[in-house]
Design a protein around this motif. Structure first.
Motif, short mmCIF file in Angstrom:
data_model
loop_
_atom_site.label_atom_id
_atom_site.label_comp_id
_atom_site.label_asym_id
_atom_site.label_seq_id
_atom_site.Cartn_x
_atom_site.Cartn_y
_atom_site.Cartn_z
N TYR A 68 0.90 -1.00 -0.50
CA TYR A 68 -0.06 -0.09 -0.12
C TYR A 68 0.26 1.26 0.34
N GLN A 69 0.22 1.94 -0.50
CA GLN A 69 1.24 3.25 -0.94
C GLN A 69 0.56 4.96 -0.44
N THR A 70 1.03 5.81 -0.54
CA THR A 70 -0.19 7.11 0.62
C THR A 70 -0.31 7.68 -0.91
N SER A 71 0.48 7.62 -2.14
CA SER A 71 -0.36 8.48 -3.10
C SER A 71 -1.37 7.02 -4.12
N ASN A 72 -2.21 8.41 -4.72
CA ASN A 72 -3.35 6.97 -5.43
C ASN A 72 -3.10 7.55 -6.96
N VAL A 73 -1.59 7.59 -7.55
CA VAL A 73 -1.47 7.30 -9.22
C VAL A 73 0.01 6.40 -8.86
N PHE A 74 -0.16 5.17 -9.61
CA PHE A 74 0.45 4.64 -10.08
C PHE A 74 0.87 4.66 -11.37
N ASN A 75 2.25 4.82 -10.98
CA ASN A 75 3.11 4.87 -12.51
C ASN A 75 3.86 3.49 -13.12
N GLY A 76 4.03 3.86 -14.26
CA GLY A 76 5.20 2.35 -14.78
C GLY A 76 4.85 1.34 -13.89
N VAL A 77 2.86 1.13 -14.65
CA VAL A 77 2.94 -0.07 -14.34
C VAL A 77 2.28 -0.84 -15.98
N THR A 78 3.55 -2.27 -15.65
CA THR A 78 3.95 -3.15 -16.50
C THR A 78 2.06 -4.29 -17.18
N THR A 79 2.37 -4.19 -17.92
CA THR A 79 1.25 -4.80 -18.91
C THR A 79 0.54 -6.33 -18.12
N GLY A 80 -1.19 -6.05 -17.83
CA GLY A 80 -1.44 -7.59 -16.53
C GLY A 80 -2.31 -7.07 -16.04
N SER A 81 -2.97 -7.73 -15.57
CA SER A 81 -4.20 -7.86 -14.40
C SER A 81 -4.20 -7.16 -12.92
N TYR A 82 -4.82 -5.51 -12.70
CA TYR A 82 -4.32 -5.67 -11.12
C TYR A 82 -5.92 -6.09 -10.12
N ASN A 83 -5.68 -5.90 -9.08
CA ASN A 83 -6.85 -5.42 -8.21
C ASN A 83 -6.94 -4.07 -7.29
N VAL A 84 -7.80 -3.37 -6.99
CA VAL A 84 -7.01 -2.04 -6.97
C VAL A 84 -7.93 -2.34 -5.37
N THR A 85 -7.03 -1.64 -4.50
CA THR A 85 -8.31 -1.54 -3.57
C THR A 85 -7.34 -0.37 -2.06
N ILE A 86 -8.65 0.04 -1.51
CA ILE A 86 -8.14 1.24 -0.43
C ILE A 86 -8.23 0.45 0.68
N LYS A 87 -7.24 1.07 1.52
CA LYS A 87 -7.41 1.21 2.60
C LYS A 87 -7.00 2.52 3.74
N SER A 88 -8.33 2.29 4.78
CA SER A 88 -8.53 3.14 5.58
C SER A 88 -7.24 3.32 6.92
#
Length: 357
Positions: A151-171
């Motif tokens: 998990y990271q504090t930034s809401n932007v993920f750069n440089g993401v390679t080709t593939g499938s991802y599951n995006v989640t938010i943690k409080s």
């Protein structure tokens, strides 16, 4: 609910009977937590403990070791809705005397809503993508993940390679949203340079040319001869004579091929009106000669009837009549007509007799 909701944490409720002190805890919906008074299994001999949760919205279960009257319990909060609850314990000693209730205020926090994501896909020049998570409208301290682990504090993920991802938010309390799937596509491929040719050069009567593309082909492919204007058709007509064009192919992903340069020739220039010398028939020569004296040069042919052309500019044994003299060049262009006339052969005089006296 996420597995990390089920971490076993022991919260010791310090029983300050005279003060009835409150403690506070924040957990997530569906959490399973352990609670105890003193160290589990070491309470005063003969004491029992009465545990309760209020208000009535509590929908979980309380279990203890060896029973619910033990000084250590486990609460499965189950489907208890988000809100503020009070966990209370009252110790009754071996003499039957109850102690002062001790309370723990527990705030149950709902998991964040499933994230809304925006994708930036790879381009012809950038091989990776971007995943941007829209932050929740309220609250702070959120962190974000595209793999459920990091998990990271930034809401932007750069440089993401080709593939499938599951995006989640943690409080901030550790509550994790449901996942939103995100797919980063493969980088679009750049097409090969087009196979193309000039299929029609300018002529004497048509001042423009034509370029035809024969490959590559595919659904959604577009073609251009100037790198700006693209069309689905593979033929370009009306192209300016004397110009060079760079033919490119663009595929649906926006990738553009290397250019294939092609040149449209200059429009052929028609020869000038011929200069002609006619040698007329004479008394002794019944036939004429027509000679073109200009223009002369390589690739020029000549005609005195507009049909039959010859390389020689001289026409012998030409009979009486009118003749349209023209010149044709190697490009197939014809000069304006120079009309010439071959006169009749002059007649010899007729002398009947010599008169004398």
């Amino acid at each position: 609910m996420k597995k990390n909701y089920f971490k076993t944490l022991i919260f010791t409720i310090v029983m300050l009977a005279t003060l009835g002190t409150y403690a506070q805890q924040t957990i997530c919906v569906g959490a399973i937590k352990n609670y105890s008074v003193n160290t589990p299994g070491t309470g005063p001999a003969g004491s029992t403990y009465a545990w309760s949760v209020t208000p009535a919205a509590f929908a979980g279960t309380i279990t203890g070791t060896p029973n619910v009257n033990a000084n250590a319990i486990t609460i499965n909060w189950g489907t208890t809705p988000a809100g503020v609850y009070t966990l209370q314990v009252i110790e009754t000693n071996a003499s039957g005397c109850p102690g002062t209730p001790v309370n723990l205020t527990i705030t149950i926090e709902a998991a964040p809503a499933n994230p809304v994501v925006t994708l930036g896909q790879p381009t012809c020049t950038v091989a990776t993508g971007t995943i941007t998570v829209t932050p929740p409208a309220t609250g702070t301290g959120y962190t974000y993940s595209i793999d459920g682990v990091n998990y990271q504090t930034s809401n932007v993920f750069n440089g993401v390679t080709t593939g499938s991802y599951n995006v989640t938010i943690k409080s901030a309390a550790g509550c994790i949203s449901g996942s939103t799937p995100a797919v980063i596509n493969a980088q679009p491929a750049v097409p090969s340079a087009p196979v193309a040719s000039v299929t029609q050069q300018p002529t004497c009567t048509v001042p423009t040319g034509t370029i035809t593309v024969t490959g590559p082909t595919g659904t959604g492919y577009e073609y251009s001869v100037d790198g700006t204007n693209y069309q689905t058709g593979m033929q370009f007509t009306g192209l300016t004579a004397g110009a060079t064009y760079n033919v490119t192919v663009k595929v649906p992903g926006g990738c553009i091929s290397a250019a294939t340069p092609l040149t449209i020739d200059a429009q052929p220039v028609a020869p000038v009106t011929p200069t002609v010398v006619v040698t007329q028939p004479t008394c002794s020569q019944p036939m004429a000669t027509i000679e073109v004296t200009a223009p002369l040069g390589t690739g020029l042919t000549y005609s005195i009837d507009g049909v039959n052309y010859q390389t020689s500019p001289i026409f012998n044994n030409v009979g009486q009549g009118s003749y349209p003299v023209t010149v044709q060049n190697a490009g197939g262009c014809f000069s304006p007509v120079q009309n010439e006339t071959v006169n009749p052969q002059p007649s010899a005089p007729t002398t009947s007799a010599i008169i004398f006296n």
